[in-house]
Design a protein around this motif. Structure first.
Motif, PDB file in Angstrom:
ATOM      1  N   ASP A   1      28.640  58.891  46.139  1.00 42.28           N
ATOM      2  CA  ASP A   1      28.121  57.723  46.857  1.00 42.28           C
ATOM      3  C   ASP A   1      28.504  56.425  46.138  1.00 42.28           C
ATOM      4  O   ASP A   1      28.184  56.227  44.975  1.00 42.28           O
ATOM      5  N   LEU A   2      29.190  55.557  46.878  1.00 36.91           N
ATOM      6  CA  LEU A   2      29.628  54.288  46.297  1.00 36.91           C
ATOM      7  C   LEU A   2      28.565  53.205  46.435  1.00 36.91           C
ATOM      8  O   LEU A   2      28.648  52.165  45.819  1.00 36.91           O
ATOM      9  N   GLY A   3      27.568  53.462  47.293  1.00 35.74           N
ATOM     10  CA  GLY A   3      26.665  52.382  47.674  1.00 35.74           C
ATOM     11  C   GLY A   3      27.358  51.513  48.710  1.00 35.74           C
ATOM     12  O   GLY A   3      28.515  51.758  49.063  1.00 35.74           O
TER      13      GLY A   3
ATOM     14  N   GLY B   1      36.827  43.085  44.217  1.00 37.00           N
ATOM     15  CA  GLY B   1      37.001  44.220  45.134  1.00 37.00           C
ATOM     16  C   GLY B   1      36.668  45.511  44.412  1.00 37.00           C
ATOM     17  O   GLY B   1      35.644  45.605  43.726  1.00 37.00           O
ATOM     18  N   ASP B   2      37.557  46.512  44.522  1.00 39.81           N
ATOM     19  CA  ASP B   2      37.344  47.794  43.836  1.00 39.81           C
ATOM     20  C   ASP B   2      38.164  47.899  42.545  1.00 39.81           C
ATOM     21  O   ASP B   2      38.309  48.990  41.994  1.00 39.81           O
ATOM     22  N   ILE B   3      38.745  46.793  42.077  1.00 37.85           N
ATOM     23  CA  ILE B   3      39.584  46.883  40.871  1.00 37.85           C
ATOM     24  C   ILE B   3      38.730  47.323  39.688  1.00 37.85           C
ATOM     25  O   ILE B   3      39.142  48.127  38.871  1.00 37.85           O
TER      26      ILE B   3
ATOM     27  N   ALA C   1      32.673  45.092  44.495  1.00 42.19           N
ATOM     28  CA  ALA C   1      32.510  45.499  45.894  1.00 42.19           C
ATOM     29  C   ALA C   1      31.536  46.656  46.089  1.00 42.19           C
ATOM     30  O   ALA C   1      31.182  46.975  47.216  1.00 42.19           O
ATOM     31  N   HIS C   2      31.127  47.313  45.005  1.00 41.58           N
ATOM     32  CA  HIS C   2      30.126  48.385  45.125  1.00 41.58           C
ATOM     33  C   HIS C   2      29.201  48.367  43.911  1.00 41.58           C
ATOM     34  O   HIS C   2      29.589  47.923  42.835  1.00 41.58           O
ATOM     35  N   ARG C   3      27.995  48.906  44.149  1.00 44.51           N
ATOM     36  CA  ARG C   3      27.014  49.123  43.071  1.00 44.51           C
ATOM     37  C   ARG C   3      26.557  47.842  42.362  1.00 44.51           C
ATOM     38  O   ARG C   3      26.026  47.910  41.249  1.00 44.51           O
TER      39      ARG C   3
ATOM     40  N   GLU D   1      39.311  51.755  53.996  1.00 46.62           N
ATOM     41  CA  GLU D   1      38.522  51.647  55.232  1.00 46.62           C
ATOM     42  C   GLU D   1      37.138  51.054  54.999  1.00 46.62           C
ATOM     43  O   GLU D   1      36.562  50.446  55.896  1.00 46.62           O
ATOM     44  N   ASP D   2      36.595  51.209  53.810  1.00 50.60           N
ATOM     45  CA  ASP D   2      35.268  50.631  53.557  1.00 50.60           C
ATOM     46  C   ASP D   2      35.346  49.111  53.371  1.00 50.60           C
ATOM     47  O   ASP D   2      34.326  48.444  53.229  1.00 50.60           O
ATOM     48  N   HIS D   3      36.565  48.548  53.387  1.00 46.73           N
ATOM     49  CA  HIS D   3      36.737  47.097  53.243  1.00 46.73           C
ATOM     50  C   HIS D   3      37.325  46.437  54.491  1.00 46.73           C
ATOM     51  O   HIS D   3      37.062  45.272  54.750  1.00 46.73           O
ATOM     52  N   ASP D   4      38.152  47.190  55.236  1.00 37.28           N
ATOM     53  CA  ASP D   4      38.732  46.593  56.445  1.00 37.28           C
ATOM     54  C   ASP D   4      38.337  47.326  57.725  1.00 37.28           C
ATOM     55  O   ASP D   4      38.817  47.007  58.798  1.00 37.28           O
TER      56      ASP D   4
ATOM     57  N   SER E   1      40.387  42.432  50.563  1.00 34.65           N
ATOM     58  CA  SER E   1      40.676  42.667  49.136  1.00 34.65           C
ATOM     59  C   SER E   1      41.684  43.794  48.948  1.00 34.65           C
ATOM     60  O   SER E   1      42.494  43.764  48.027  1.00 34.65           O
ATOM     61  N   HIS E   2      41.635  44.810  49.826  1.00 30.70           N
ATOM     62  CA  HIS E   2      42.614  45.907  49.814  1.00 30.70           C
ATOM     63  C   HIS E   2      42.364  46.798  51.020  1.00 30.70           C
ATOM     64  O   HIS E   2      41.279  46.778  51.599  1.00 30.70           O
ATOM     65  N   GLY E   3      43.371  47.573  51.362  1.00 29.33           N
ATOM     66  CA  GLY E   3      43.351  48.279  52.641  1.00 29.33           C
ATOM     67  C   GLY E   3      42.601  49.590  52.668  1.00 29.33           C
ATOM     68  O   GLY E   3      43.060  50.546  53.292  1.00 29.33           O
TER      69      GLY E   3
HETATM   70 ZN   LIG Z   1      35.554  50.343  48.196  1.00 29.89          ZN
END
Ligand SMILES: [Zn+2]
Ligand SMILES: [Zn+2]
Length: 374
Positions: free
Chosen positions: A43-45, A206-208, A268-270, A95-98, A91-93
């Motif tokens: 789970d990423l949140g 983002g997720d970096i 982007a998460h947590r 699916e949880d972002h676009d 931020s990047h392609g």
């Molecule tokens: Zn993400």
């Protein structure tokens, strides 16, 4: 601890929260985390989308597929009208972002900005797809490992409506979005990852990098499928893919953290999870992530040295069984393979067959936290 100014209190994972963050310069950023369900222990949140109220206000990311309306509702709670915004930046392609992008653009007609690779990889190239059933996948999803039952339910419509999106490409290197705000291309987690740097006071990553979670790296191997699409722009896999590239991106970002130790980080998460804030120190978190990957390399080399050189064996011995259920197994496999690619590249492992390795006896990976030049 208290952080930001909570306009609406969401649940303990941060779902439904609306938060205003005011930077020292007076610049407001609204945190708009939309729901994001994946199963089991991965789970990423929620996905933290942000509205940045700069001289040209803009939105970063659009949440998962189906979250476009919800995002608009949260913007209304924050007092941000779509007509106030100049554009939405992806931020990047992933699916949880676009995922919510097409819905959002359908309602608001917002202009879309993203890295040039994003624009190339959201398109369909039916005759180049690696398998017949993937003919109507965008190129960014060709390497997806989810079973057919998953994507027919979750992805087909998302893929279809994404085709209507027009993208204004944000360049490689750094690109100015508006006064004092630049994007920086930092690939590795995805080939099109952008960080958004807000002067000397904040960075939207983002997720970096994420608190609590280590973002999964791409593999060089994925380049084969997309080489003819991205090749003219990036002729080598290592420029945009793989763990090595990811670690270089982290080191690039660490330089920023060292130059500006008070830089606030918007992940982007947590960001908020289990009822509390996870405030990120840029330099410290990057050091932790670099160390994590070096430790994982060490563990893999040790497993191979004990005579277990097949990737399946390494996965079984390295991960807790609970992490290998369902899609977790494929994510674990990706993790190990990306590390093995790097270890082969460093000369610490030799590939003796398909996804089968032997250790050379060297441990050059140990210098990865220090010697990589970004
Ligand atoms: Zn993400
Ligand atoms: Zn991602």
């Amino acid at each position: 601890m208290k952080y930001g100014n909570i306009i609406e209190q969401g649940d303990r994972s941060g779902n439904g929260m609306v938060v205003r963050f005011r930077l020292p310069s007076g610049l407001d950023i609204f945190g708009l985390p939309t729901e994001n369900f994946y199963s089991g222990n991965w789970d990423l949140g929620p996905t933290w989308n942000y509205a940045v109220m700069a001289d040209t206000p803009f939105l970063v990311d659009a949440g998962r597929y189906g979250q476009g309306q919800q995002l608009l509702k949260m913007m209304a709670t924050a007092g941000v009208k779509p007509s106030d915004l100049g554009f939405v930046l992806i931020s990047h392609g992933h699916e949880d972002h676009d995922g919510g992008l097409a819905e959002l653009v359908g309602i608001t007609s917002l202009k879309v900005k993203a890295h040039a690779i994003y624009d190339l990889l959201i398109r369909q190239y039916p005759d180049m797809a690696p398998a017949d059933y993937k003919r109507h996948f965008p190129a960014k999803c060709w390497h997806c490992f989810m079973p057919e039952s998953f994507y027919t339910v979750n992805c087909l419509e998302y893929h279809r409506i994404l085709q209507q999106i027009e993208v204004e490409a944000v360049g490689s290197g750094t690109d100015r979005l508006c006064t004092d705000i630049v994007t920086c291309h930092l690939p590795g987690h995805s080939p099109d990852c952008l960080a958004i740097i807000l002067g000397e006071e904040a960075v939207i990553v983002g997720d970096i990098l994420l608190p609590q979670i280590t973002p999964w790296p791409t593999r060089l191997e994925m380049y084969g499928e997309i080489a003819s699409i991205v090749g003219p722009m990036f002729p080598e896999a290592g420029q945009i893919l793989g763990l090595h590239r990811y670690l270089r991106s982290l080191r690039q970002l660490r330089r920023l953290g060292r130059a500006h130790p008070d830089m606030q980080v918007f992940p982007a998460h947590r960001f908020y999870y289990e009822g509390r804030w996870n405030v990120v120190d840029l330099t410290q978190r990057i050091d932790e992530l670099l160390e994590h990957h070096v430790q994982r390399c060490a563990a893999i080399v040790d497993i191979v040295l004990r005579g277990h050189g097949r990737v399946e064996e390494i996965v079984q011995r390295h991960f807790e069984p609970s992490l290998l259920k369902g899609p977790g197994k494929y994510m674990a496999m990706n993790e190990i393979l990306s590390h093995c690619e790097l270890l082969v590249d460093q000369g610490d492992l030799m590939e003796t067959g398909p996804r089968r390795y032997e250790a050379s006896g060297t441990r050059r990976f140990e210098t990865l936290t220090t010697h990589l030049s970004a």
